[in-house]
Motif scaffolding. Sequence first.
Motif, PDB file in Angstrom:
ATOM      1  N   ALA A 103       0.799  -1.152   0.027  1.00  0.00           N
ATOM      2  CA  ALA A 103       0.092   0.050   0.129  1.00  0.00           C
ATOM      3  C   ALA A 103       0.794   1.117   0.024  1.00  0.00           C
ATOM      4  O   ALA A 103       0.559   2.495  -0.546  1.00  0.00           O
ATOM      5  N   GLY A 104       1.846   1.200   0.534  1.00  0.00           N
ATOM      6  CA  GLY A 104       2.890   2.230   0.747  1.00  0.00           C
ATOM      7  C   GLY A 104       3.461   2.756  -0.610  1.00  0.00           C
ATOM      8  O   GLY A 104       3.598   3.607  -1.090  1.00  0.00           O
ATOM      9  N   ILE A 105       3.940   1.550  -1.227  1.00  0.00           N
ATOM     10  CA  ILE A 105       4.677   1.800  -2.660  1.00  0.00           C
ATOM     11  C   ILE A 105       3.564   2.301  -3.479  1.00  0.00           C
ATOM     12  O   ILE A 105       3.448   3.203  -4.331  1.00  0.00           O
ATOM     13  N   LEU A 106       2.003   1.750  -3.531  1.00  0.00           N
ATOM     14  CA  LEU A 106       1.261   2.015  -4.353  1.00  0.00           C
ATOM     15  C   LEU A 106       0.570   3.480  -4.066  1.00  0.00           C
ATOM     16  O   LEU A 106       0.264   4.277  -5.227  1.00  0.00           O
TER      17      LEU A 106
ATOM     18  N   VAL B 298      -8.613   5.012  -2.739  1.00  0.00           N
ATOM     19  CA  VAL B 298      -8.132   4.504  -4.002  1.00  0.00           C
ATOM     20  C   VAL B 298      -7.020   3.239  -3.762  1.00  0.00           C
ATOM     21  O   VAL B 298      -7.192   2.035  -4.204  1.00  0.00           O
ATOM     22  N   THR B 299      -6.004   3.722  -2.984  1.00  0.00           N
ATOM     23  CA  THR B 299      -4.848   2.955  -2.886  1.00  0.00           C
ATOM     24  C   THR B 299      -5.304   1.638  -1.884  1.00  0.00           C
ATOM     25  O   THR B 299      -4.660   0.358  -2.088  1.00  0.00           O
ATOM     26  N   TRP B 300      -6.159   1.769  -0.890  1.00  0.00           N
ATOM     27  CA  TRP B 300      -6.615   0.775  -0.060  1.00  0.00           C
ATOM     28  C   TRP B 300      -7.249  -0.123  -1.039  1.00  0.00           C
ATOM     29  O   TRP B 300      -7.154  -1.592  -0.666  1.00  0.00           O
ATOM     30  N   ILE B 301      -8.087   0.339  -1.738  1.00  0.00           N
ATOM     31  CA  ILE B 301      -8.876  -0.890  -2.655  1.00  0.00           C
ATOM     32  C   ILE B 301      -8.068  -1.362  -3.505  1.00  0.00           C
ATOM     33  O   ILE B 301      -8.152  -2.697  -3.671  1.00  0.00           O
ATOM     34  N   VAL B 302      -7.025  -0.857  -4.136  1.00  0.00           N
ATOM     35  CA  VAL B 302      -6.029  -1.426  -5.433  1.00  0.00           C
ATOM     36  C   VAL B 302      -5.528  -2.418  -4.621  1.00  0.00           C
ATOM     37  O   VAL B 302      -4.988  -3.748  -5.036  1.00  0.00           O
ATOM     38  N   SER B 303      -4.814  -1.961  -3.407  1.00  0.00           N
ATOM     39  CA  SER B 303      -3.739  -2.818  -2.761  1.00  0.00           C
ATOM     40  C   SER B 303      -4.599  -4.074  -2.175  1.00  0.00           C
ATOM     41  O   SER B 303      -4.228  -5.440  -2.158  1.00  0.00           O
TER      42      SER B 303
END
Length: 61
Positions: free
Chosen positions: A5-8, A49-54
């Motif tokens: 999540a941090g990288i994304l 958005v990051t949470w959903i994608v990860s």
Amino acid sequence: MTRLAGILFSIISTSLMGIGIIIALVSGNDTLNPILIAAAIGFVVAIPVTWIVSKKIVDQL
């Protein structure tokens, strides 16, 4: 998942902030405040958005 999540987030947030800044500039708002507001909105929107994608990436593994 936290490291992913941090990288994304670093990629997604800069992309959404850039999109917001471009929208602000194209709409004729070329002063500092609208540009900063657009960047801040992009930053905040990038969190879910990051949470959903990860989450979707981890579920696929």
